[in-house]
Design a protein around this motif. Structure first.
Motif, PDB file in Angstrom:
ATOM      1  N   THR A  85       0.863  -1.184   0.000  1.00 38.91           N
ATOM      2  CA  THR A  85       0.000   0.000   0.000  1.00 38.91           C
ATOM      3  C   THR A  85       0.896   1.230   0.000  1.00 38.91           C
ATOM      4  OG1 THR A  85      -0.094   0.109   2.385  1.00 38.91           O
ATOM      5  CG2 THR A  85      -1.797  -1.192   1.328  1.00 38.91           C
ATOM      6  N   LYS A  86       0.545   2.207  -0.821  1.00 39.15           N
ATOM      7  CA  LYS A  86       1.315   3.456  -0.848  1.00 39.15           C
ATOM      8  C   LYS A  86       0.378   4.558  -0.449  1.00 39.15           C
ATOM      9  CE  LYS A  86       5.438   3.219  -3.468  1.00 39.15           C
ATOM     10  NZ  LYS A  86       5.591   2.260  -4.527  1.00 39.15           N
ATOM     11  N   PHE A  87       0.676   5.225   0.666  1.00 40.32           N
ATOM     12  CA  PHE A  87      -0.265   6.157   1.271  1.00 40.32           C
ATOM     13  C   PHE A  87      -1.596   5.414   1.380  1.00 40.32           C
ATOM     14  CE2 PHE A  87       2.979   8.748  -0.758  1.00 40.32           C
ATOM     15  CZ  PHE A  87       3.494   9.333   0.392  1.00 40.32           C
ATOM     16  N   ASN A  88      -2.646   5.910   0.696  1.00 40.54           N
ATOM     17  CA  ASN A  88      -3.913   5.191   0.812  1.00 40.54           C
ATOM     18  C   ASN A  88      -4.249   4.418  -0.454  1.00 40.54           C
ATOM     19  OD1 ASN A  88      -4.079   6.333   3.268  1.00 40.54           O
ATOM     20  ND2 ASN A  88      -5.905   7.534   2.892  1.00 40.54           N
ATOM     21  N   ASP A  89      -3.265   4.145  -1.263  1.00 40.50           N
ATOM     22  CA  ASP A  89      -3.526   3.431  -2.515  1.00 40.50           C
ATOM     23  C   ASP A  89      -3.062   1.981  -2.410  1.00 40.50           C
ATOM     24  OD1 ASP A  89      -4.305   5.840  -3.404  1.00 40.50           O
ATOM     25  OD2 ASP A  89      -2.725   6.102  -4.893  1.00 40.50           O
ATOM     26  N   ILE A  90      -3.880   1.104  -2.981  1.00 40.93           N
ATOM     27  CA  ILE A  90      -3.487  -0.303  -3.028  1.00 40.93           C
ATOM     28  C   ILE A  90      -3.393  -0.684  -4.500  1.00 40.93           C
ATOM     29  CG2 ILE A  90      -4.155  -2.657  -2.428  1.00 40.93           C
ATOM     30  CD1 ILE A  90      -6.086  -1.374  -0.346  1.00 40.93           C
ATOM     31  N   VAL A  91      -2.285  -1.283  -4.872  1.00 41.22           N
ATOM     32  CA  VAL A  91      -2.209  -1.777  -6.249  1.00 41.22           C
ATOM     33  C   VAL A  91      -2.673  -3.218  -6.234  1.00 41.22           C
ATOM     34  CG1 VAL A  91      -0.731  -2.271  -8.213  1.00 41.22           C
ATOM     35  CG2 VAL A  91      -0.338  -0.237  -6.836  1.00 41.22           C
ATOM     36  N   TYR A  92      -3.767  -3.455  -6.943  1.00 39.36           N
ATOM     37  CA  TYR A  92      -4.364  -4.790  -6.897  1.00 39.36           C
ATOM     38  C   TYR A  92      -4.856  -5.154  -8.286  1.00 39.36           C
ATOM     39  CZ  TYR A  92      -7.684  -8.498  -5.656  1.00 39.36           C
ATOM     40  OH  TYR A  92      -8.364  -9.687  -5.578  1.00 39.36           O
ATOM     41  N   ASP A  93      -4.398  -6.280  -8.774  1.00 43.65           N
ATOM     42  CA  ASP A  93      -4.907  -6.791 -10.036  1.00 43.65           C
ATOM     43  C   ASP A  93      -4.722  -5.793 -11.179  1.00 43.65           C
ATOM     44  OD1 ASP A  93      -5.956  -8.900 -11.257  1.00 43.65           O
ATOM     45  OD2 ASP A  93      -8.065  -8.448 -10.855  1.00 43.65           O
ATOM     46  N   GLY A  94      -3.581  -5.087 -11.168  1.00 45.38           N
ATOM     47  CA  GLY A  94      -3.321  -4.124 -12.245  1.00 45.38           C
ATOM     48  C   GLY A  94      -4.104  -2.834 -12.156  1.00 45.38           C
ATOM     49  N   ARG A  95      -4.802  -2.618 -11.016  1.00 44.85           N
ATOM     50  CA  ARG A  95      -5.582  -1.382 -10.834  1.00 44.85           C
ATOM     51  C   ARG A  95      -5.140  -0.717  -9.539  1.00 44.85           C
ATOM     52  NH1 ARG A  95     -10.329  -2.202  -8.878  1.00 44.85           N
ATOM     53  NH2 ARG A  95     -10.006  -4.359  -8.290  1.00 44.85           N
ATOM     54  N   THR A  96      -5.482   0.587  -9.409  1.00 46.42           N
ATOM     55  CA  THR A  96      -5.258   1.228  -8.123  1.00 46.42           C
ATOM     56  C   THR A  96      -6.583   1.283  -7.386  1.00 46.42           C
ATOM     57  OG1 THR A  96      -3.549   2.606  -9.050  1.00 46.42           O
ATOM     58  CG2 THR A  96      -4.477   3.330  -6.966  1.00 46.42           C
ATOM     59  N   VAL A  97      -6.616   0.776  -6.161  1.00 42.99           N
ATOM     60  CA  VAL A  97      -7.818   0.906  -5.333  1.00 42.99           C
ATOM     61  C   VAL A  97      -7.535   2.015  -4.326  1.00 42.99           C
ATOM     62  CG1 VAL A  97      -9.379  -0.263  -3.746  1.00 42.99           C
ATOM     63  CG2 VAL A  97      -8.249  -1.568  -5.565  1.00 42.99           C
ATOM     64  N   LYS A  98      -8.357   3.053  -4.341  1.00 42.44           N
ATOM     65  CA  LYS A  98      -8.172   4.178  -3.425  1.00 42.44           C
ATOM     66  C   LYS A  98      -8.964   3.918  -2.154  1.00 42.44           C
ATOM     67  CE  LYS A  98      -6.330   7.598  -6.014  1.00 42.44           C
ATOM     68  NZ  LYS A  98      -5.154   8.143  -5.391  1.00 42.44           N
ATOM     69  N   VAL A  99      -8.381   4.256  -1.020  1.00 40.36           N
ATOM     70  CA  VAL A  99      -9.077   4.066   0.257  1.00 40.36           C
ATOM     71  C   VAL A  99      -9.051   5.402   0.982  1.00 40.36           C
ATOM     72  CG1 VAL A  99      -9.138   2.713   2.379  1.00 40.36           C
ATOM     73  CG2 VAL A  99      -8.165   1.710   0.314  1.00 40.36           C
ATOM     74  N   ASP A 100     -10.204   5.851   1.464  1.00 41.70           N
ATOM     75  CA  ASP A 100     -10.197   7.158   2.127  1.00 41.70           C
ATOM     76  C   ASP A 100     -11.335   7.272   3.134  1.00 41.70           C
ATOM     77  OD1 ASP A 100      -9.250   9.649   2.698  1.00 41.70           O
ATOM     78  OD2 ASP A 100      -9.212  10.318   0.616  1.00 41.70           O
ATOM     79  N   SER A 101     -11.253   8.322   3.974  1.00 43.00           N
ATOM     80  CA  SER A 101     -12.331   8.511   4.947  1.00 43.00           C
ATOM     81  C   SER A 101     -13.259   9.640   4.511  1.00 43.00           C
ATOM     82  CB  SER A 101     -11.765   8.789   6.336  1.00 43.00           C
ATOM     83  OG  SER A 101     -11.013   9.971   6.322  1.00 43.00           O
ATOM     84  N   PHE A 102     -14.546   9.409   4.684  1.00 42.30           N
ATOM     85  CA  PHE A 102     -15.599  10.374   4.351  1.00 42.30           C
ATOM     86  C   PHE A 102     -16.585  10.347   5.512  1.00 42.30           C
ATOM     87  CE2 PHE A 102     -13.938   8.465   0.520  1.00 42.30           C
ATOM     88  CZ  PHE A 102     -13.747   9.528  -0.350  1.00 42.30           C
ATOM     89  N   PRO A 103     -16.398  11.215   6.513  1.00 44.35           N
ATOM     90  CA  PRO A 103     -17.301  11.168   7.669  1.00 44.35           C
ATOM     91  C   PRO A 103     -18.712  11.582   7.272  1.00 44.35           C
ATOM     92  CG  PRO A 103     -15.751  12.999   7.841  1.00 44.35           C
ATOM     93  CD  PRO A 103     -15.378  12.247   6.614  1.00 44.35           C
ATOM     94  N   MET A 104     -19.667  10.690   7.473  1.00 49.74           N
ATOM     95  CA  MET A 104     -21.033  10.982   7.020  1.00 49.74           C
ATOM     96  C   MET A 104     -21.684  12.055   7.902  1.00 49.74           C
ATOM     97  SD  MET A 104     -24.071   8.286   6.437  1.00 49.74           S
ATOM     98  CE  MET A 104     -25.717   8.776   6.011  1.00 49.74           C
ATOM     99  N   GLY A 105     -22.379  12.956   7.248  1.00 45.55           N
ATOM    100  CA  GLY A 105     -23.058  14.026   7.980  1.00 45.55           C
ATOM    101  C   GLY A 105     -24.564  13.797   8.002  1.00 45.55           C
ATOM    102  N   ILE A 106     -25.285  14.824   8.448  1.00 44.12           N
ATOM    103  CA  ILE A 106     -26.752  14.746   8.493  1.00 44.12           C
ATOM    104  C   ILE A 106     -27.333  15.845   7.605  1.00 44.12           C
ATOM    105  CG2 ILE A 106     -26.861  13.777  10.812  1.00 44.12           C
ATOM    106  CD1 ILE A 106     -27.516  16.714  11.733  1.00 44.12           C
ATOM    107  N   ASP A 107     -28.644  15.827   7.435  1.00 46.51           N
ATOM    108  CA  ASP A 107     -29.303  16.915   6.726  1.00 46.51           C
ATOM    109  C   ASP A 107     -29.484  18.039   7.747  1.00 46.51           C
ATOM    110  OD1 ASP A 107     -30.862  18.636   5.337  1.00 46.51           O
ATOM    111  OD2 ASP A 107     -32.359  17.158   4.727  1.00 46.51           O
ATOM    112  N   TYR A 108     -28.457  18.850   7.875  1.00 51.57           N
ATOM    113  CA  TYR A 108     -28.401  19.850   8.954  1.00 51.57           C
ATOM    114  C   TYR A 108     -29.616  20.781   8.918  1.00 51.57           C
ATOM    115  CZ  TYR A 108     -26.797  23.726  11.791  1.00 51.57           C
ATOM    116  OH  TYR A 108     -26.718  24.698  12.755  1.00 51.57           O
ATOM    117  N   ASN A 109     -29.934  21.271   7.736  1.00 53.75           N
ATOM    118  CA  ASN A 109     -31.029  22.253   7.645  1.00 53.75           C
ATOM    119  C   ASN A 109     -32.350  21.668   8.098  1.00 53.75           C
ATOM    120  OD1 ASN A 109     -29.379  24.229   6.819  1.00 53.75           O
ATOM    121  ND2 ASN A 109     -29.755  23.900   4.617  1.00 53.75           N
ATOM    122  N   GLN A 110     -32.571  20.407   7.761  1.00 54.60           N
ATOM    123  CA  GLN A 110     -33.829  19.771   8.148  1.00 54.60           C
ATOM    124  C   GLN A 110     -33.999  19.836   9.676  1.00 54.60           C
ATOM    125  OE1 GLN A 110     -33.955  15.547   7.744  1.00 54.60           O
ATOM    126  NE2 GLN A 110     -36.191  15.464   7.627  1.00 54.60           N
TER     127      GLN A 110
END
Ligand code: ADQ
Length: 745
Positions: free
Chosen positions: A217-242
């Motif tokens: 793995t390089k930083f957040n990238d995985i080289v797998y099967d000739g492709r790059t798989v990106k891995v990252d965090s996306f903290p889920m939010g809410i519908d704030y205005n609602q």
């Protein structure tokens, strides 16, 4: 026009049959809101289970269901009762859910359920494939569907696939206990982008991938099967205005519009003046820490008796997965605890806990959020926890205090909350007191800062960011600009071979002609290899060269009696076929005395690694060491060695799970160049698997057929996936007519 296909276990609509009439309720949950804009764009579609099993539907009802779902831009995956039992209540909720939340004692490993999980994942993948066209983006959600990305990719490799896990990803130590761990990882790695709520989950996932699959793995990238798989965090939010708007509206709601609950809450504050409400809302799930919370509240009342009749815990629990025994047990335990504590502490005017076991309409939730001075959110483990964010968003006057478990993903974002360990009753009790006594200015300062963050990174932003990252992951150039050695290339190469007069074969040994073994000494040549090389060398127009980093003693012993040319020690020694050994580079090796002790300290600190001493180099092998530790140590050792070799006479080479230090003026490229200078070859084939072979690939003319074994970046023109096809290719040269079918079928 390209579209986005959303895939989740359940659809954003809930279907029910009442008297053969279909009822469609749209879901107001976080995910449905977050995906709204993605879903409504163009001809996007959402694929999931409708909630009705095949047994509940006849032909007429099925038609009604399809029609109703089509209107909502949804399509259903048809599941039987048995599927739901084994795949959903079984494997998803009795294996993956407890395991990923660190409840090992609840985790069951049942083959039948695993088989059902695979089967149902296949149903989902097939449904997606039926709708997907080239250029479409697919977003698969959550732990019920972890095999779906690879199942889709297998059938349609050109699709762009994202996967998001809504629950925690556990540490490797937990994940490794799972019998089908590698298959599950393979499933997820079918995606171009893998998303988690927090960086900790990203780390754990990468760690499992490294240690179980041995992938780099390089930083957040995985080289797998000739492709790059990106891995990252996306903290889920809410519908704030609602939530924020509803809370504003709650403040100004006219008397005749007030719900029963709201009246009851108002009555409470009227009668009890400074009596404060502490709110707790969750699904009835053992990960949410409900019994612990009640016990901590009891502890609080005992430790700070002055709060008796001054506070009330309002506990709302939504019924959930009540088919699973642990959930039934939890319900019983909660009922008993509430009963006991209310029985013990209640006075004529006061019950310490108000307990609701049911789902509530949105307006009632808002009433509770808006009326409670403290929210007590204490899960034992939680992927994110949206309740914490909803409470903050519903504080119209910027007052109120959030007490939050540090085990919830949300704790990583909501630093201004009072963070607690859900197992520490003492700390919870003291924090509750602190919360109840917090001055208004401090409450406001904390709430405002949290509001700012959750209003910016709301659920729409979350889905937007994920989609943006997914889109750009699809734009990533293929890791391989190098082409795969396909049947066509093989055919062209065969023609060139046939018409050539003088051919050169440069063959790396370890990892190419033979696979890796635990120690280098075990990787000796087998009879089949001798037969193969002999038949290749039998043609007098062929020069077969074994070009290796091995020392000349070993290769001399193994191949000295053969009609091949040998280049050893990365190019220090040459033995042309039929002639004696000659040293083609002048090298010193006195430096080894200084370097060896340093390497030895790395061997001591990295179990499973060892030093191989060659005449002109020292190699530190770490194939058998723990992948993650060895990666760190290899970087450390490389740094240390590089800082010691300032005069450029030595070079550190990174091989396949080996770090080697040797004289810098020696490499396979120079040695290959020497061979080329002496003869006019009109067909050159070179093959190798690691960094040391790159010098050779670079040195050779562009017309040469240079082939890399494996999917790492390379200067070679072609690649083959692994070492299993190397011999078949050579057999092709050696005359076998059926080789093409053998290699590529
Ligand atoms: P959940 O485990 O369901 O979600 P959470 O994130 O807290 O947990 O979401 C619960 C939702 O249900 C909230 O939107 C809340 O308003 C609603 N809710 C709770 N009680 C209710 C009631 N009595 N009546 C009506 N609605 C109620 C999983 C993971 C979480 C992750 C989410 C999203 O376990 O960690 O945050 O997915 O990724």
């Amino acid at each position: 026009m390209n579209k986005t296909i959303i895939v989740s276990n359940r659809l954003p609509v809930n279907l029910k049959i009442d008297n053969r009439q279909l009822q469609v309720e749209t879901s107001v949950g976080g995910l449905a809101t977050g995906m709204k804009s993605v879903h409504s764009e163009g001809n996007g579609i959402w694929i999931g289970w409708s909630g009705l099993t095949e047994e509940q539907l006849d032909a007429e009802l099925t038609e009604k269901v399809d029609e109703a779902l089509q209107k909502e831009k949804c399509a259903t995956v048809s599941l039987t009762e048995k599927d739901v039992e084994n795949f959903y209540f079984g494997f998803s909720n009795r294996t993956l859910w407890p395991m990923f939340h660190y409840f090992q004692e609840y985790t069951e490993f049942e083959l039948e359920q695993w088989n059902s999980y695979k089967e149902v994942n296949r149903k989902f993948a097939n449904e997606v494939l039926a709708y997907a066209n080239e250029g479409d983006m697919i977003w698969v959600h959550d732990y019920q569907l972890m095999l779906v990305p690879q199942m889709i990719r297998d059938k349609n490799p050109a699709l762009t696939i994202g996967f998001f896990l809504h629950i925690p990803y556990p540490s490797y130590e937990i994940f490794r206990t799972f019998p089908w761990r590698e298959e599950l990882l393979n499933g997820v790695l079918g995606a171009n982008l893998v998303g988690f709520h927090t960086y900790d989950y990203v780390r754990h996932f990468l760690s499992s991938v490294k240690r179980i699959k041995g992938l780099e793995t390089k930083f957040n990238d995985i080289v797998y099967d000739g492709r790059t798989v990106k891995v990252d965090s996306f903290p889920m939010g809410i519908d704030y205005n609602q939530f924020n708007n509803a809370a504003q509206e709650h403040k100004t709601r006219p008397e005749d519009k007030k719900s029963d609950l709201m009246r009851k809450l108002e009555e409470h504050s009227l009668h009890f003046g400074d009596n404060k409400l502490i709110l707790s809302i969750d699904r009835m799930d053992y990960t949410k820490g409900i019994p612990n919370r009640i016990l901590a509240f009891e502890y609080f009342l005992n430790k700070y008796p002055e709060y008796k009749e001054k506070v009330r815990l309002v506990m709302l629990a939504v019924p959930s997965r009540s088919n699973v025994p642990q959930y039934q047990k939890l319900k019983r335990e909660t009922d008993e605890l509430v009963g006991r504590i209310n029985g013990q502490f209640a006075t004529v005017n006061w019950t310490p806990i108000w307990y609701f076991y049911r789902s509530m309409p949105f307006e009632d939730l808002i009433d509770l959020y808006a009326s409670s001075q403290v929210a007590l959110v204490t899960p034992i483990r939680d992927g994110m926890n949206l309740v914490a964010k909803e409470y903050v968003a519903s504080r119209a006057d910027n007052d109120g205090v959030l007490v939050l478990s540090e085990m919830a993903g949300a704790a990583k974002e909501l630093h201004e909350a009072l963070l607690i360990n859900p197992n520490n009753f003492e700390q919870i009790a003291d924090t509750l007191k602190f919360a109840l006594e917090m001055p208004p200015e401090e409450q406001s300062s904390r709430i405002v800062q949290m509001k700012e963050r959750i209003s910016r990174y709301n659920v729409e932003k979350w889905s937007e960011e994920f989609m943006k990252a997914l889109y750009s992951s699809a734009q990533e150039p293929e890791v391989q600009v190098t082409r795969e050695l396909t049947t066509e290339v093989f055919a062209a190469m065969g023609n060139d071979y046939d018409s050539a007069q003088k051919r050169l074969f440069l063959l790396d040994y370890d990892g190419t002609l033979v696979g890796f073994k635990n120690t280098p000494a075990e990787a000796f040549p087998d009879d089949k290899l001798f037969d193969l090389l002999d038949s290749l060398a039998a043609d007098e127009n062929n020069e077969v060269v074994i070009i290796s980093g091995r020392d000349h003693d070993t290769l001399g012993k193994w191949f000295g009696h053969k009609n091949y040319t040998l280049i050893t020690d990365h190019g220090v020694w040459l033995r042309r076929k039929g002639r004696d050994w000659e040293a083609i580079e002048r090298v010193k090796s006195d430096w080894k005395e200084n370097i060896r002790p340093i390497m030895e300290t790395f061997v001591d600190r990295t179990p499973g690694s060892f030093i191989e001493e060659k005449n002109y180099s020292l190699a530190w092998h770490y194939r058998k060491a723990d992948g993650e530790l060895a990666d760190i140590r290899a970087k450390e050792l490389e740094f240390v060695l590089n800082s010691l070799i300032s005069n450029n006479s030595l070079a550190v080479l990174e091989g396949n799970k080996v770090l080697e230090i040797k004289n810098s003026n020696v490499n396979k490229g120079r040695a290959a160049g020497r061979l080329l200078a002496g003869a006019a070859y009109d067909f050159i084939f070179a093959i190798g698997d690691d960094w040391t072979d790159e010098y050779m690939f670079e040195e050779l003319p562009v017309s040469a057929y240079t082939v890399k074994v494996g999917s790492a970046k390379t200067h070679a023109r072609f690649y083959v996936k692994d070492n299993s096809s190397v011999r078949l290719i050579l057999e092709g040269f050696a005359g076998s007519k059926t080789v093409q079918e053998q290699v590529y079928n």
